[in-house]
Write a protein that holds these residues in place. Structure first.
Motif, PDB file in Angstrom:
ATOM      1  N   ALA B  36       0.843  -1.203   0.000  1.00  0.00           N
ATOM      2  CA  ALA B  36       0.000   0.000   0.000  1.00  0.00           C
ATOM      3  C   ALA B  36       0.872   1.245   0.000  1.00  0.00           C
ATOM      4  N   GLY B  37       1.935   1.202   0.794  1.00  0.00           N
ATOM      5  CA  GLY B  37       2.830   2.349   0.859  1.00  0.00           C
ATOM      6  C   GLY B  37       3.431   2.667  -0.495  1.00  0.00           C
ATOM      7  N   LEU B  38       3.918   1.629  -1.178  1.00  0.00           N
ATOM      8  CA  LEU B  38       4.527   1.853  -2.495  1.00  0.00           C
ATOM      9  C   LEU B  38       3.499   2.350  -3.490  1.00  0.00           C
ATOM     10  N   LEU B  40       0.836   4.139  -2.860  1.00  0.00           N
ATOM     11  CA  LEU B  40       0.465   5.532  -2.580  1.00  0.00           C
ATOM     12  C   LEU B  40       1.578   6.502  -2.964  1.00  0.00           C
ATOM     13  N   ILE B  41       2.826   6.053  -2.857  1.00  0.00           N
ATOM     14  CA  ILE B  41       3.929   6.971  -3.151  1.00  0.00           C
ATOM     15  C   ILE B  41       4.286   6.938  -4.637  1.00  0.00           C
ATOM     16  N   PRO B  43       2.768   7.600  -7.587  1.00  0.00           N
ATOM     17  CA  PRO B  43       2.576   8.757  -8.484  1.00  0.00           C
ATOM     18  C   PRO B  43       3.662   9.810  -8.299  1.00  0.00           C
ATOM     19  N   THR B  44       4.033  10.050  -7.031  1.00  0.00           N
ATOM     20  CA  THR B  44       5.093  11.018  -6.761  1.00  0.00           C
ATOM     21  C   THR B  44       6.402  10.560  -7.389  1.00  0.00           C
ATOM     22  N   LEU B  45       6.725   9.290  -7.151  1.00  0.00           N
ATOM     23  CA  LEU B  45       7.995   8.782  -7.682  1.00  0.00           C
ATOM     24  C   LEU B  45       8.026   8.902  -9.196  1.00  0.00           C
ATOM     25  N   ILE B  47       6.385  10.983 -11.251  1.00  0.00           N
ATOM     26  CA  ILE B  47       6.512  12.336 -11.811  1.00  0.00           C
ATOM     27  C   ILE B  47       7.895  12.915 -11.508  1.00  0.00           C
ATOM     28  N   VAL B  48       8.428  12.620 -10.334  1.00  0.00           N
ATOM     29  CA  VAL B  48       9.771  13.131 -10.018  1.00  0.00           C
ATOM     30  C   VAL B  48      10.810  12.466 -10.925  1.00  0.00           C
ATOM     31  N   VAL B  51      10.119  13.941 -14.709  1.00  0.00           N
ATOM     32  CA  VAL B  51      10.304  15.367 -14.967  1.00  0.00           C
ATOM     33  C   VAL B  51      11.513  15.941 -14.235  1.00  0.00           C
ATOM     34  N   VAL B  52      12.130  15.190 -13.327  1.00  0.00           N
ATOM     35  CA  VAL B  52      13.304  15.730 -12.639  1.00  0.00           C
ATOM     36  C   VAL B  52      14.543  14.845 -12.843  1.00  0.00           C
ATOM     37  N   PRO B  55      15.540  14.208 -16.729  1.00  0.00           N
ATOM     38  CA  PRO B  55      16.133  15.419 -17.328  1.00  0.00           C
ATOM     39  C   PRO B  55      17.524  15.737 -16.790  1.00  0.00           C
TER      40      PRO B  55
END
Lengths: 314, 336
Positions: B36-38, B40-41, B43-45, B47-48, B51-52, B55
């Motif tokens: 569950a933790g993975l 939930l996290i 989407p953040t991982l 996009i980072v 896009v970060v 690049p």
């Protein structure tokens, strides 16, 4: 400590021996310093207020003066209400086709990007922050460090490849591309702030709900989210401010098409040209600063608490 | 890693419903919690990562390739590698002066901001009527849009109709208006010595201090509120004067916060682009490295060169911050 304390102590040695530990002479170092700082403190406060507020006062002042008057008497710092010239505001807001500067359009663009960023960031950061705060999974300790590293990276380093990438996929000039970049830049800070707040909510409340038969999603939706509402609001407004103020990526991605300029980009582009009068642009500055100040004053306490939550531990 | 998580977690979510925080180190509850933790996290991982992180890695690659805006369409990531860009950056006549400008800007901007923030935090420490208002006012420079405040500063400092020069000439008796933002250096005689003063650079440093002191003020105020009053009370009873109490009681408690602020502000100032670009456009001896990157990218359209310059910026920053942290960590050890 003793070496600094020594000069006055030596002078007061006899006085001390007679009258006890604290010298009571009228001009001891302690009284002089105490009096000095009592006065100095107000001088400092007045100076700081002047320095921080004057530019904003000057901004409003120039926005209601006409250009001719400004050039005739640049030093005037008071304008009576009768002499106010509010035509600058209507000129800066009118669309360019109507002889104005089109700030209404820029504001709509900025509002769209900023609100979109707020919505997307919260959508992504809320589950993330909850997971980092509540759930133990592989790497949940390392993740905060990783995000911090992301936050500290030079944004100019990202600017080049993102510029290249968005040029190639045709997203340059689109507000959507800008939105993605903003979300990726802000999401780390948002998770940091939200996680701090989640940490303060007692786990027992969630456990009670779980025992009553609530699923994990149900617990998040019915218990954790409502309890975290103040932090979520503060976070939303913080994200809004960052997205509204951002300049570099807007400049890189949107500069070619005036219709999609944001307020920051619009003001900077127009202030580079000589044709637009300074007073009109001052009106523009007031207009783009006002939403931020309103948002800030409304949430100052929440924001300050959220930002500095980790500061007490040094 | 992230692609196979959703399917699994639906199962895990059903089974795990009852337990928020598994107390046992292993077992199905713990595993479902991890899933569950993975989930939930993730989407953040994603996009980072997209896009970060990607690049950043791409910048490193681009720095070693010959890519220009004009031949962008035909360029691909397998182009031959070359050291030309790095060499051009390092051998450029403007590189060392620009680096020095960046360092001076970051060091003095950071230092001034922290000193002013400290003074403000101390002055507003005791309660008085209207303190809430003053505190809010102190934070305005930091939250206001950078484009708007740079525009106001530019107007205030304008040699023709800016209020600073108007006051300077009429009230303080300056000989002539000062072009604060476009004058590279001016001769000022101090005690009979003519000293060249970098006017524009000092102005942008002053602006940087003005804009970022609220950040230091905010954190130092928070730290001051957490400092126990009993220590200072005890020192006062022992006869310590206000300056002694500050030097030996308050300042040591603030030092860790100041150290963190110094690192954060230094990093941000070192990387900052907006302020200088908007104030001077990088002219009059204020061309910091990030403005150079921008100029390489837009004015010259040389993507490889811009990447190389950005990479050099990041490496220098990492070295400077690394040295500082090592020194600071060692001092902590000695102190402890």
């Amino acid at each position: 400590m003793s070496d600094v304390a020594s000069p006055p102590t030596r002078a007061d040695a006899t006085a001390r021996a007679v009258y006890g530990a604290r010298p009571r002479r009228p001009y001891s170092r302690d009284t002089v310093e105490t009096r000095l700082f009592r006065v100095l403190r107000w001088v400092v406060i007045a100076a700081l207020l002047l320095v921080t507020l004057f530019p904003f006062y000057y901004m409003v002042l120039l926005s209601v003066r006409s250009l001719d008057e400004l050039l005739r008497d640049p030093g005037a710092l008071l304008v009576s209400p009768g002499e106010w010239d509010l035509s600058t505001y209507s000129e800066v807001l009118r669309p360019a086709s109507d002889g104005g500067q089109g700030f209404l359009r820029f504001m709509a663009n900025s509002a769209m990007v900023a609100l979109g960023t707020v919505f997307l960031t919260l959508l992504i950061a809320l589950p993330g922050a909850y997971a980092v705060s509540r759930l133990r999974f592989f790497g949940h300790r390392q993740i905060s460090g990783l995000f911090l590293a992301v936050y500290l990276f030079p944004s100019i380093l990202l600017a080049v490849p993102l510029f290249v990438f968005f040029s190639r996929v045709g997203l340059r000039g689109e507000l959507v591309g800008l939105l993605l970049v903003y979300v990726s830049q802000i999401v780390a800070v948002a998770i940091y702030m939200l996680r701090n707040y989640f940490d303060t909510i007692p786990v027992s409340l969630e456990e009670a709900a779980a025992i009553d038969g609530c699923s994990r999603l149900g617990v998040m939706w019915r218990i954790s989210l409502p309890l975290a509402m103040p932090a979520i609001m503060a976070n939303a407004l913080f994200v809004f401010m960052i997205a509204w103020n951002e300049f570099l990526f807007a400049l890189l991605f949107l500069v070619e098409d005036r219709e999609s300029w944001t307020v920051s980009l619009g003001l900077s582009q127009l202030s580079g040209s000589i044709e637009v009068p300074t007073t009109v642009l001052m009106a523009g500055s007031v207009i783009i600063t006002l939403p931020i100040i309103i948002v800030f004053l409304a949430t100052e306490r929440l924001l300050v608490g959220g930002l500095t939550a980790g500061a007490e531990k040094g | 890693m992230t692609t196979d998580v959703p399917g699994r977690t639906v199962r895990g979510g059903d089974g795990a419903g009852g337990q928020i925080r598994a107390r046992r180190p292993h077992g199905p509850m713990r595993r479902s919690e991890a899933r569950a933790g993975l989930l939930l996290i993730s989407p953040t991982l994603i996009i980072v990562l997209v896009v970060v992180v990607v690049p950043i890695l791409w910048t490193v690659l681009l720095a070693f390739q010959r890519v220009r805006l004009l031949n962008l369409r035909s360029a691909n990531i397998f182009d031959p590698l070359t050291l030309d860009n790095i060499r051009t950056v390092l051998e450029s006549d403007d590189f060392v002066p620009s680096l020095m400008t960046t360092l001076a800007y970051s060091v003095f901007g950071t230092g001034l901001a922290i000193v002013i923030g400290l003074v403000a935090a101390l002055a507003l420490r005791g309660a008085f009527r209207g303190r809430t208002f003053v505190r809010a006012a102190m934070l305005l420079p930091y939250v206001a849009p950078v484009v708007a405040v740079t525009f106001v500063w530019r107007t205030m400092l304008n040699p023709q109709f800016g209020v600073a020069n108007e006051l300077g000439v009429n009230v303080f008796g300056w000989d002539a208006p000062i072009a604060f933002l476009s004058e590279r250096s001016a001769e000022v005689s101090i005690l009979g010595l003519d000293v060249g003063v970098p006017v524009a650079l000092m102005t942008v440093i002053a602006f940087e201090a003005w804009r970022s002191f609220p950040f230091a003020f905010l954190f130092l105020t928070a730290r001051l509120q957490a400092a126990p009053a009993t220590l200072e009370e005890a020192a006062r009873v022992d006869g310590a004067t206000p300056t002694q109490r500050f030097r030996y009681i308050v300042l040591p408690q603030l030092m860790p916060t100041i150290a963190v602020l110094a690192v954060l502000r230094f990093i941000w100032t070192f990387n900052s682009f907006d302020d200088i670009y908007l104030l001077t456009g990088g002219g009059a001896g204020t061309e910091v490295i990030s403005v150079r990157v921008f100029n390489f990218l837009t004015a010259r359209g040389d993507i490889g060169l811009a990447s190389a310059q950005a990479l050099v910026l990041a490496v220098i920053l990492a070295v400077v911050v690394g040295l500082y942290l090592r020194r600071f960590a060692r001092r902590e050890e000695v102190a402890g």
